[in-house]
Design an enzyme around this catalytic site. Structure first.
Site, PDB file in Angstrom:
ATOM      1  N   LYS A 167     -16.682 -10.539  -2.591  1.00 34.47           N
ATOM      2  CA  LYS A 167     -15.708 -11.294  -3.401  1.00 34.47           C
ATOM      3  C   LYS A 167     -14.758 -12.018  -2.450  1.00 34.47           C
ATOM      4  O   LYS A 167     -13.905 -11.415  -1.801  1.00 34.47           O
ATOM      5  CB  LYS A 167     -14.885 -10.393  -4.321  1.00 34.47           C
ATOM      6  CG  LYS A 167     -14.137 -11.281  -5.343  1.00 34.47           C
ATOM      7  CD  LYS A 167     -12.917 -10.656  -5.923  1.00 34.47           C
ATOM      8  CE  LYS A 167     -11.650 -10.816  -5.158  1.00 34.47           C
ATOM      9  NZ  LYS A 167     -11.150 -12.205  -4.985  1.00 34.47           N
TER      10      LYS A 167
ATOM     11  N   GLU B 179      -9.107  -3.540   6.849  1.00 34.30           N
ATOM     12  CA  GLU B 179      -8.537  -4.403   7.888  1.00 34.30           C
ATOM     13  C   GLU B 179      -7.320  -5.071   7.272  1.00 34.30           C
ATOM     14  O   GLU B 179      -7.446  -5.985   6.469  1.00 34.30           O
ATOM     15  CB  GLU B 179      -9.560  -5.437   8.355  1.00 34.30           C
ATOM     16  CG  GLU B 179     -10.779  -4.785   8.993  1.00 34.30           C
ATOM     17  CD  GLU B 179     -11.771  -5.783   9.562  1.00 34.30           C
ATOM     18  OE1 GLU B 179     -12.963  -5.453   9.601  1.00 34.30           O
ATOM     19  OE2 GLU B 179     -11.357  -6.886   9.949  1.00 34.30           O
TER      20      GLU B 179
ATOM     21  N   CYS C 270      -3.605 -12.231  10.518  1.00 37.47           N
ATOM     22  CA  CYS C 270      -3.238 -10.808  10.549  1.00 37.47           C
ATOM     23  C   CYS C 270      -2.698 -10.432  11.914  1.00 37.47           C
ATOM     24  O   CYS C 270      -1.821  -9.593  12.038  1.00 37.47           O
ATOM     25  CB  CYS C 270      -4.448  -9.957  10.214  1.00 37.47           C
ATOM     26  SG  CYS C 270      -5.860 -10.301  11.254  1.00 37.47           S
TER      27      CYS C 270
ATOM     28  N   GLU D 230       5.455  -7.748   7.689  1.00 35.73           N
ATOM     29  CA  GLU D 230       4.586  -8.903   7.931  1.00 35.73           C
ATOM     30  C   GLU D 230       5.079 -10.068   7.072  1.00 35.73           C
ATOM     31  O   GLU D 230       5.097  -9.975   5.841  1.00 35.73           O
ATOM     32  CB  GLU D 230       3.149  -8.545   7.555  1.00 35.73           C
ATOM     33  CG  GLU D 230       2.175  -9.656   7.874  1.00 35.73           C
ATOM     34  CD  GLU D 230       0.749  -9.330   7.465  1.00 35.73           C
ATOM     35  OE1 GLU D 230       0.545  -8.893   6.315  1.00 35.73           O
ATOM     36  OE2 GLU D 230      -0.160  -9.519   8.285  1.00 35.73           O
TER      37      GLU D 230
HETATM   38  P1  NAD Z   1      -4.433  -9.646  -0.628  1.00 37.79           P
HETATM   39  O1  NAD Z   1      -4.378  -8.186  -0.356  1.00 37.79           O
HETATM   40  O2  NAD Z   1      -3.492 -10.224  -1.611  1.00 37.79           O
HETATM   41  O3  NAD Z   1      -5.892 -10.061  -1.153  1.00 37.79           O
HETATM   42  C1  NAD Z   1      -7.060  -9.778  -0.411  1.00 37.79           C
HETATM   43  C2  NAD Z   1      -8.253  -9.751  -1.344  1.00 37.79           C
HETATM   44  O4  NAD Z   1      -8.112  -8.651  -2.247  1.00 37.79           O
HETATM   45  C3  NAD Z   1      -8.424 -10.995  -2.220  1.00 37.79           C
HETATM   46  O5  NAD Z   1      -9.785 -11.291  -2.326  1.00 37.79           O
HETATM   47  C4  NAD Z   1      -7.861 -10.540  -3.564  1.00 37.79           C
HETATM   48  O6  NAD Z   1      -8.400 -11.235  -4.648  1.00 37.79           O
HETATM   49  C5  NAD Z   1      -8.294  -9.092  -3.592  1.00 37.79           C
HETATM   50  N1  NAD Z   1      -7.499  -8.195  -4.436  1.00 37.79           N
HETATM   51  C6  NAD Z   1      -6.217  -8.344  -4.855  1.00 37.79           C
HETATM   52  N2  NAD Z   1      -5.836  -7.289  -5.596  1.00 37.79           N
HETATM   53  C7  NAD Z   1      -6.901  -6.446  -5.634  1.00 37.79           C
HETATM   54  C8  NAD Z   1      -7.125  -5.167  -6.203  1.00 37.79           C
HETATM   55  N3  NAD Z   1      -6.185  -4.528  -6.901  1.00 37.79           N
HETATM   56  N4  NAD Z   1      -8.323  -4.588  -6.035  1.00 37.79           N
HETATM   57  C9  NAD Z   1      -9.296  -5.186  -5.324  1.00 37.79           C
HETATM   58  N5  NAD Z   1      -9.139  -6.411  -4.739  1.00 37.79           N
HETATM   59  C10 NAD Z   1      -7.965  -7.015  -4.910  1.00 37.79           C
HETATM   60  O7  NAD Z   1      -4.307 -10.351   0.775  1.00 37.79           O
HETATM   61  P2  NAD Z   1      -4.316 -11.929   1.099  1.00 37.79           P
HETATM   62  O8  NAD Z   1      -3.027 -12.527   0.694  1.00 37.79           O
HETATM   63  O9  NAD Z   1      -5.583 -12.525   0.570  1.00 37.79           O
HETATM   64  O10 NAD Z   1      -4.449 -11.943   2.677  1.00 37.79           O
HETATM   65  C11 NAD Z   1      -3.364 -11.759   3.523  1.00 37.79           C
HETATM   66  C12 NAD Z   1      -3.393 -10.379   4.116  1.00 37.79           C
HETATM   67  O11 NAD Z   1      -4.653 -10.136   4.723  1.00 37.79           O
HETATM   68  C13 NAD Z   1      -2.366 -10.219   5.220  1.00 37.79           C
HETATM   69  O12 NAD Z   1      -1.733  -8.973   5.089  1.00 37.79           O
HETATM   70  C14 NAD Z   1      -3.211 -10.269   6.472  1.00 37.79           C
HETATM   71  O13 NAD Z   1      -2.619  -9.627   7.577  1.00 37.79           O
HETATM   72  C15 NAD Z   1      -4.466  -9.603   6.030  1.00 37.79           C
HETATM   73  N6  NAD Z   1      -5.609  -9.943   6.890  1.00 37.79           N
HETATM   74  C16 NAD Z   1      -6.113  -8.964   7.707  1.00 37.79           C
HETATM   75  C17 NAD Z   1      -7.160  -9.255   8.572  1.00 37.79           C
HETATM   76  C18 NAD Z   1      -7.708  -8.178   9.488  1.00 37.79           C
HETATM   77  O14 NAD Z   1      -8.815  -8.354   9.972  1.00 37.79           O
HETATM   78  N7  NAD Z   1      -6.977  -7.123   9.777  1.00 37.79           N
HETATM   79  C19 NAD Z   1      -7.712 -10.535   8.582  1.00 37.79           C
HETATM   80  C20 NAD Z   1      -7.179 -11.504   7.736  1.00 37.79           C
HETATM   81  C21 NAD Z   1      -6.128 -11.195   6.891  1.00 37.79           C
END
Ligand code: NAD
Length: 486
Positions: free
Chosen positions: A179, A254, A288, A386
């Site tokens: 997804k 992650e 991230c 963050e």
């Molecule tokens: P997010 O947690 O809002 O969303 C991530 C994904 O989870 C999306 O696909 C979203 O639709 C889905 N999601 C949201 N609520 C959910 C739920 N209750 N159950 C299952 N899935 C759900 O994060 P974001 O805004 O998309 O991304 C930013 C974050 O991602 C930052 O914290 C960043 O640091 C992190 N990030 C980490 C890495 C890594 O490798 N460590 C890489 C890129 C981004």
């Protein structure tokens, strides 16, 4: 750039077929540089996820029994197609995320490299022969794929996350349901189309775009899934882990970061300054691993802050196709959040060294100026949380011990970058910090092939990428044999 509607409204890829969501609904994906709708995308829900998991289950047996070289070859054909289309894909990612085109090109290059690296793991899955206490017994282990993997991804580097997540999972014999994030799903859908063209057997790769609380929860909580991996925020990671706990399946997280550049007094500042600025301004700080903390040894603190502020002031902001230094933030929520952090930092007593706030002159998009804060206390929110925007919090330290304490003062442990010409001090820092990754005199190296994207503390856990991801994506079966004593 016009986005072909069939790759978006017919964006559900299940069992080798592209189709709209069963509900017929779509969601709107926005262009961050204009705040205007860019595409209508199929809005997958639990029904689509059910079908995707069933398709992945049906495909698992035949796929896992294929020869490893066949699996690797298919992934390499897919990578070759991505290379052929790299320019269009880079444009799609750049526009959808809002990053400069050259950053999109670099991301596509890294994504393809990671896909090829993952393909190379297919024939490197090995078990062990085990020592025995008795000549009448022998034992060994096999590593076997889990079965159906689920991957829920963030939006900031979509091509890299998709290729790096899918390739090793499929290479070692799993099937997968992905997804992508609703914030920027386009490049993922376009790359998945190329998988189809490369000859991906039906059901091996399935993609269900949709919203987190709908398709995301349905997938991470699905009882038919054998392994969950998640890239996103710590808050969502917690919910994903709870869902995986209900089904008692392994989970890889992650999550976010609060990575510091630690600059000692002997550092080569001519090299360090542009990289420090890039580490927080690349992708408008929406990485991230973004270098969101600047920890500087006292004797050079003022000089470093002045030079970082001067360098930040030279950055040019604009839309993706102007290909300048920095683009907008992804959406209104992120824009409000980052500006909220800027205002909050001021009211907590931090002092902006650069011109802070919205960058309306860059265009109608969600542009925010790169900002450096001085007088930051370790207890302030910009020092600990963050921000996911181009906001840098500077703090002063004296000596190695204090540097280590400051690095460790946050919950996250993703990347620490150390700037010094003293080899012993660099290695002491690398040894003693609690972090998944350490860079010495550089930041987040993308030249090393197979570098594991490791995380520590509240940035998540389990192997991310590299060779050891094989252990994450397979389980070990122990086999023992009693030999005929005659
Ligand atoms: P997010 O947690 O809002 O969303 C991530 C994904 O989870 C999306 O696909 C979203 O639709 C889905 N999601 C949201 N609520 C959910 C739920 N209750 N159950 C299952 N899935 C759900 O994060 P974001 O805004 O998309 O991304 C930013 C974050 O991602 C930052 O914290 C960043 O640091 C992190 N990030 C980490 C890495 C890594 O490798 N460590 C890489 C890129 C981004």
């Amino acid at each position: 750039m016009a986005v072909a509607p069939e790759i978006t409204t017919e964006g559900i890829y299940v069992g080798g077929t592209w189709r709209p969501a069963r509900s017929g609904e779509t969601f709107t994906d926005f262009d961050p540089a204009t705040r205007q709708p860019l595409a209508e995308v199929a809005r997958g829900t639990a029904e689509d996820v059910d079908e995707a998991v069933a398709a992945a289950r049906a495909a698992f047996g035949p796929w896992s029994r294929r020869s490893p070289s066949e699996r690797g070859d298919l992934l390499r054909r897919w990578a070759a197609l991505i290379r052929e289309h790299a320019e269009e894909l880079a444009a799609l990612e750049s526009q959808d995320v809002g990053k400069p085109l050259s950053a999109g090109r670099l991301n596509l290059m890294i994504a393809t490299g990671n896909l090829e690296y993952g393909a190379g793991l297919a024939d490197k899955v090995m078990g062990a022969t085990l020592p025995s206490r008795s000549p009448e017994h022998t034992g060994f282990t096999w590593r076997e794929p889990w079965g159906v993997c689920a991957a829920v991804l963030a939006w900031n580097v979509p091509a890299i996350m998709f290729c790096s997540g899918v390739a090793p999972a499929l290479a070692v014999g799993n099937t997968i349901v992905v997804k992508p994030s609703e914030m920027a799903p386009l490049v993922t859908l376009a790359i998945a189309r190329l998988a189809d063209e490369a000859g991906m057997p039906p059901g091996v790769l399935n993609v269900v775009p949709g919203l987190g609380p709908e398709a995301g929860t349905a997938l991470t909580g699905h009882p038919g899934v054998d392994h969950v991996s998640f890239v996103g925020s710590a808050a969502t990671g917690r919910a994903v882990m709870k869902a995986a706990a209900e089904n008692l399946v392994p989970v890889r997280l992650e999550l976010g970061g609060k990575s510091p550049n630690v600059v000692f007094a002997d550092a080569d500042l001519d090299r360090a300054i542009p990289i420090i600025v890039d580490s927080i301004c690349e992708n408008a700080g929406q990485n991230c691993y973004a270098g969101s903390r600047l920890l500087v040894e006292a004797p050079i603190y003022d000089e470093v802050l002045q030079r970082v502020a001067e360098h930040m002031a030279t950055l040019r902001l604009g839309p993706w196709d102007a290909d300048l230094d920095m683009g907008p933030l992804i959406n209104q929520a992120q824009y409000d959040r980052v500006l909220g952090y800027v205002e909050g930092a001021k009211s907590e007593g931090a002092r902006p060294v650069t011109d802070a706030g919205a960058a309306e002159e860059a265009g109608p998009g969600w542009f925010v100026k790169p900002t450096l804060f001085d007088d930051v206390d370790a207890s302030m929110r910009i020092a600990r949380e963050e921000v996911f925007g181009p906001v840098l919090a500077a703090q002063r330290f004296s000596g190695l011990r204090e540097a280590l304490d400051l690095v460790d003062a946050v919950d996250y442990g993703l990347l620490v970058s150390v700037w010094t010409n003293d080899l012993s001090r660099a290695l002491q820092m690398a040894r003693d910090v609690r972090s998944g990754q350490v860079s010495i005199n550089e930041f987040a190296n993308s030249a090393i092939l197979g570098l594991p994207f490791n995380v520590a503390k509240r940035s998540g856990f389990q192997h991310g990428g590299g060779y050891s991801v094989i252990n994450e994506l397979t389980h070990e079966k122990a086999v023992t044999i009693q030999l005929d004593p005659r």
